[in-house]
Design a protein around this motif. Structure first.
Motif, PDB file in Angstrom:
ATOM      1  N   SER A  35       2.496  -2.138   5.018  1.00 11.14           N
ATOM      2  CA  SER A  35       1.095  -2.378   4.687  1.00 11.14           C
ATOM      3  C   SER A  35       0.681  -3.707   5.320  1.00 11.14           C
ATOM      4  CB  SER A  35       0.948  -2.440   3.160  1.00 11.14           C
ATOM      5  OG  SER A  35      -0.377  -2.747   2.814  1.00 11.14           O
ATOM      6  N   LYS A  39      -1.590  -0.884  11.315  1.00  7.38           N
ATOM      7  CA  LYS A  39      -1.662   0.544  11.678  1.00  7.38           C
ATOM      8  C   LYS A  39      -3.109   1.009  11.846  1.00  7.38           C
ATOM      9  CE  LYS A  39       0.440   1.826   7.901  1.00  7.38           C
ATOM     10  NZ  LYS A  39       0.596   0.497   7.276  1.00  7.38           N
ATOM     11  N   ASP A  63      -5.088   5.348   3.435  1.00 11.47           N
ATOM     12  CA  ASP A  63      -6.015   5.006   2.359  1.00 11.47           C
ATOM     13  C   ASP A  63      -7.099   6.076   2.203  1.00 11.47           C
ATOM     14  OD1 ASP A  63      -5.328   2.650   0.961  1.00 11.47           O
ATOM     15  OD2 ASP A  63      -5.823   1.414   2.695  1.00 11.47           O
ATOM     16  N   ARG A  66      -5.816   9.551   0.941  1.00 15.41           N
ATOM     17  CA  ARG A  66      -5.472   9.486  -0.480  1.00 15.41           C
ATOM     18  C   ARG A  66      -6.715   9.489  -1.382  1.00 15.41           C
ATOM     19  NH1 ARG A  66      -0.480   8.169  -2.311  1.00 15.41           N
ATOM     20  NH2 ARG A  66       1.225   7.989  -0.800  1.00 15.41           N
ATOM     21  N   PHE A  75       2.987   6.960  -5.383  1.00 16.63           N
ATOM     22  CA  PHE A  75       3.871   6.260  -4.442  1.00 16.63           C
ATOM     23  C   PHE A  75       5.357   6.370  -4.796  1.00 16.63           C
ATOM     24  CE2 PHE A  75      -0.317   4.612  -3.655  1.00 16.63           C
ATOM     25  CZ  PHE A  75      -0.356   4.558  -2.272  1.00 16.63           C
ATOM     26  N   ARG A  80       5.523  10.307  -1.700  1.00 21.63           N
ATOM     27  CA  ARG A  80       5.375   9.835  -0.313  1.00 21.63           C
ATOM     28  C   ARG A  80       5.855  10.914   0.647  1.00 21.63           C
ATOM     29  NH1 ARG A  80       5.068   3.689   0.048  1.00 21.63           N
ATOM     30  NH2 ARG A  80       5.542   2.896  -2.020  1.00 21.63           N
ATOM     31  N   ASN A  83       3.229  13.547   0.780  1.00 16.02           N
ATOM     32  CA  ASN A  83       2.111  12.970   1.539  1.00 16.02           C
ATOM     33  C   ASN A  83       2.341  13.173   3.042  1.00 16.02           C
ATOM     34  OD1 ASN A  83      -0.218  11.296   1.921  1.00 16.02           O
ATOM     35  ND2 ASN A  83       1.075   9.483   2.166  1.00 16.02           N
ATOM     36  N   PHE A 105      -0.086   5.915   8.561  1.00 18.14           N
ATOM     37  CA  PHE A 105       0.564   5.996   7.245  1.00 18.14           C
ATOM     38  C   PHE A 105       1.796   5.105   7.264  1.00 18.14           C
ATOM     39  CE2 PHE A 105      -1.978   9.650   7.774  1.00 18.14           C
ATOM     40  CZ  PHE A 105      -2.490   9.927   6.516  1.00 18.14           C
ATOM     41  N   ILE A 106       2.092   4.484   6.144  1.00 14.81           N
ATOM     42  CA  ILE A 106       3.310   3.663   6.091  1.00 14.81           C
ATOM     43  C   ILE A 106       4.496   4.532   6.500  1.00 14.81           C
ATOM     44  CG2 ILE A 106       4.876   2.336   4.627  1.00 14.81           C
ATOM     45  CD1 ILE A 106       2.456   1.536   2.914  1.00 14.81           C
ATOM     46  N   SER A 107       4.521   5.752   5.979  1.00 12.92           N
ATOM     47  CA  SER A 107       5.602   6.718   6.254  1.00 12.92           C
ATOM     48  C   SER A 107       6.952   6.001   6.321  1.00 12.92           C
ATOM     49  CB  SER A 107       5.329   7.512   7.537  1.00 12.92           C
ATOM     50  OG  SER A 107       4.811   6.739   8.591  1.00 12.92           O
ATOM     51  N   LYS A 143      -5.833  -6.685   1.714  1.00 14.58           N
ATOM     52  CA  LYS A 143      -6.418  -6.090   0.497  1.00 14.58           C
ATOM     53  C   LYS A 143      -5.910  -6.759  -0.780  1.00 14.58           C
ATOM     54  CE  LYS A 143      -5.615  -2.127   2.999  1.00 14.58           C
ATOM     55  NZ  LYS A 143      -4.856  -0.888   3.066  1.00 14.58           N
ATOM     56  N   LEU A 145      -2.991  -6.775  -1.882  1.00 15.27           N
ATOM     57  CA  LEU A 145      -2.028  -5.923  -2.590  1.00 15.27           C
ATOM     58  C   LEU A 145      -0.658  -6.590  -2.744  1.00 15.27           C
ATOM     59  CD1 LEU A 145      -2.908  -2.440  -1.022  1.00 15.27           C
ATOM     60  CD2 LEU A 145      -3.650  -3.391  -3.219  1.00 15.27           C
ATOM     61  N   ASP A 156       6.574  -0.281  -7.125  1.00 16.15           N
ATOM     62  CA  ASP A 156       6.969   0.540  -5.969  1.00 16.15           C
ATOM     63  C   ASP A 156       6.156   0.164  -4.736  1.00 16.15           C
ATOM     64  OD1 ASP A 156       8.736   1.934  -7.574  1.00 16.15           O
ATOM     65  OD2 ASP A 156       7.279   3.519  -8.055  1.00 16.15           O
TER      66      ASP A 156
HETATM   67  N1  LIG Z   1       2.848   1.039  -4.019  1.00 20.67           N
HETATM   68  C1  LIG Z   1       2.249   1.031  -2.834  1.00 20.67           C
HETATM   69  N2  LIG Z   1       2.992   0.926  -1.709  1.00 20.67           N
HETATM   70  C2  LIG Z   1       2.389   0.937  -0.506  1.00 20.67           C
HETATM   71  N3  LIG Z   1       1.036   1.046  -0.325  1.00 20.67           N
HETATM   72  C3  LIG Z   1       0.255   1.158  -1.425  1.00 20.67           C
HETATM   73  C4  LIG Z   1       0.829   1.155  -2.700  1.00 20.67           C
HETATM   74  N4  LIG Z   1      -0.188   1.282  -3.616  1.00 20.67           N
HETATM   75  C5  LIG Z   1      -1.326   1.354  -2.924  1.00 20.67           C
HETATM   76  N5  LIG Z   1      -1.080   1.290  -1.601  1.00 20.67           N
HETATM   77  C6  LIG Z   1      -2.130   1.478  -0.579  1.00 20.67           C
HETATM   78  O1  LIG Z   1      -1.880   2.769  -0.024  1.00 20.67           O
HETATM   79  C7  LIG Z   1      -1.747   2.703   1.369  1.00 20.67           C
HETATM   80  C8  LIG Z   1      -0.473   3.418   1.837  1.00 20.67           C
HETATM   81  O2  LIG Z   1      -0.627   4.783   1.762  1.00 20.67           O
HETATM   82  P1  LIG Z   1       0.226   5.723   2.703  1.00 20.67           P
HETATM   83  O3  LIG Z   1      -0.256   7.100   2.436  1.00 20.67           O
HETATM   84  O4  LIG Z   1       0.165   5.226   4.082  1.00 20.67           O
HETATM   85  O5  LIG Z   1       1.715   5.502   2.122  1.00 20.67           O
HETATM   86  S1  LIG Z   1       3.026   6.368   2.385  1.00 20.67           S
HETATM   87  O6  LIG Z   1       3.064   6.724   3.807  1.00 20.67           O
HETATM   88  O7  LIG Z   1       2.978   7.571   1.563  1.00 20.67           O
HETATM   89  O8  LIG Z   1       4.148   5.500   1.991  1.00 20.67           O
HETATM   90  C9  LIG Z   1      -1.630   1.247   1.743  1.00 20.67           C
HETATM   91  O9  LIG Z   1      -2.445   1.148   2.897  1.00 20.67           O
HETATM   92  P2  LIG Z   1      -2.050   0.261   4.174  1.00 20.67           P
HETATM   93  O10 LIG Z   1      -2.159  -1.155   3.682  1.00 20.67           O
HETATM   94  O11 LIG Z   1      -3.133   0.619   5.151  1.00 20.67           O
HETATM   95  O12 LIG Z   1      -0.696   0.624   4.656  1.00 20.67           O
HETATM   96  C10 LIG Z   1      -2.145   0.484   0.548  1.00 20.67           C
HETATM   97  O13 LIG Z   1      -3.506   0.154   0.742  1.00 20.67           O
END
Ligand SMILES: Nc1ncnc2c1ncn2[C@@H]1O[C@H](COP(=O)(O)OS(=O)(=O)O)[C@@H](OP(=O)(O)O)[C@H]1O
Ligand SMILES: Nc1ncnc2c1ncn2[C@@H]1O[C@H](COP(=O)(O)OP(=O)(O)O)[C@@H](O)[C@H]1O
Length: 198
Positions: A35, A39, A63, A66, A75, A80, A83, A105-107, A143, A145, A156
């Protein structure tokens, strides 16, 4: 439960016919990384450049997806995985439609990324590791986060209390803590051009 009594209906317009009409190849550029690694920024910047060059494309962003298609997923590892499985299938549809799809996606798991790779032909999947140190991602924290995760308000969270598996053999690496957004876009577009993807 698995579907039964379903039969595949072949499309009357093939992927090849659509590619010919569009005038370009169709494939997936799969951005993976922590994150805040960049990406979404990189995917959208590359998409804008492709669009300007007349290449039909679409960005699928974690984002955003989802909020709709995958709003039922959280998550946990299983969620995941699901997803990424769904996004893999959606990406395949985009490739079938003759477009370039860029996914952000973080994937975090290699096995899930490999499942997507295996869904597609060899010249249809480009895994791009958006490489950026956790320290820099936390500094960016676009963000807020990471701050929340460090304060125990999100559990997580990837890189904090949930793993990220670095790609073993990605087609391309973007080092967003070393190069500017513009440099990263140029590097990837050059790669796509040299390999005749575009
Ligand atoms: N627990 C946790 N871990 C990681 N990320 C979190 C989580 N909760 C919310 N977010 C927000 O969700 C975005 C990641 O979603 P993804 O669908 O890319 O995740 S994954 O591929 O299923 O791991 C991620 O977006 P990016 O910052 O753009 O990566 C976050 O904004
Ligand atoms: N070379 C770069 N490539 C992409 N983003 C960068 C780069 N350098 C700095 N950034 C910044 O890093 C942040 C990345 O955020 P974002 O694209 O939302 O990441 P992700 O989608 O991986 O969570 C943005 O604020 C962006 O401006």
């Amino acid at each position: 439960m698995a579907s039964s009594n379903v039969t595949w209906h072949e499309s009357s317009l093939s992927k090849d016919v659509r590619r010919v009409q569009n005038g370009h190849h169709s494939f997936v550029i799969w951005f993976t990384g922590l994150s805040g690694s960049g990406k979404s920024t990189a995917a959208n910047a590359v998409a804008a450049k492709l669009y300007k060059d007349g290449i039909s494309n679409y960005v699928l962003d974690g984002d955003n997806i989802r909020h709709g298609l995958n709003k039922d997923l959280g998550f946990s590892e299983d969620d995941r995985k699901e997803n990424i499985r769904r996004i893999g299938e959606v990406s395949k549809l985009f490739v079938d439609s003759g477009q370039v799809v860029l996914t952000a996606f973080i994937s975090p798991f290699q096995a899930d990324r490999d499942i997507v790779r295996d869904l597609l032909d060899e010249d249809e999947f480009i895994e791009v590791y958006v490489k950026c140190s956790l320290e820099e991602c936390e500094k960016r924290d676009p963000k807020g986060l990471y701050q929340k995760a460090r304060n125990g308000l999100i559990k997580d969270f990837t890189g904090i209390d949930s793993p990220y598996e670095e790609p073993k053999n990605p087609e391309f690496v973007l080092e967003t803590d070393r190069f500017s957004i513009e440099e990263c876009v140029d590097q990837l577009v050059n790669y796509l051009t040299e390999r005749n993807f575009i």
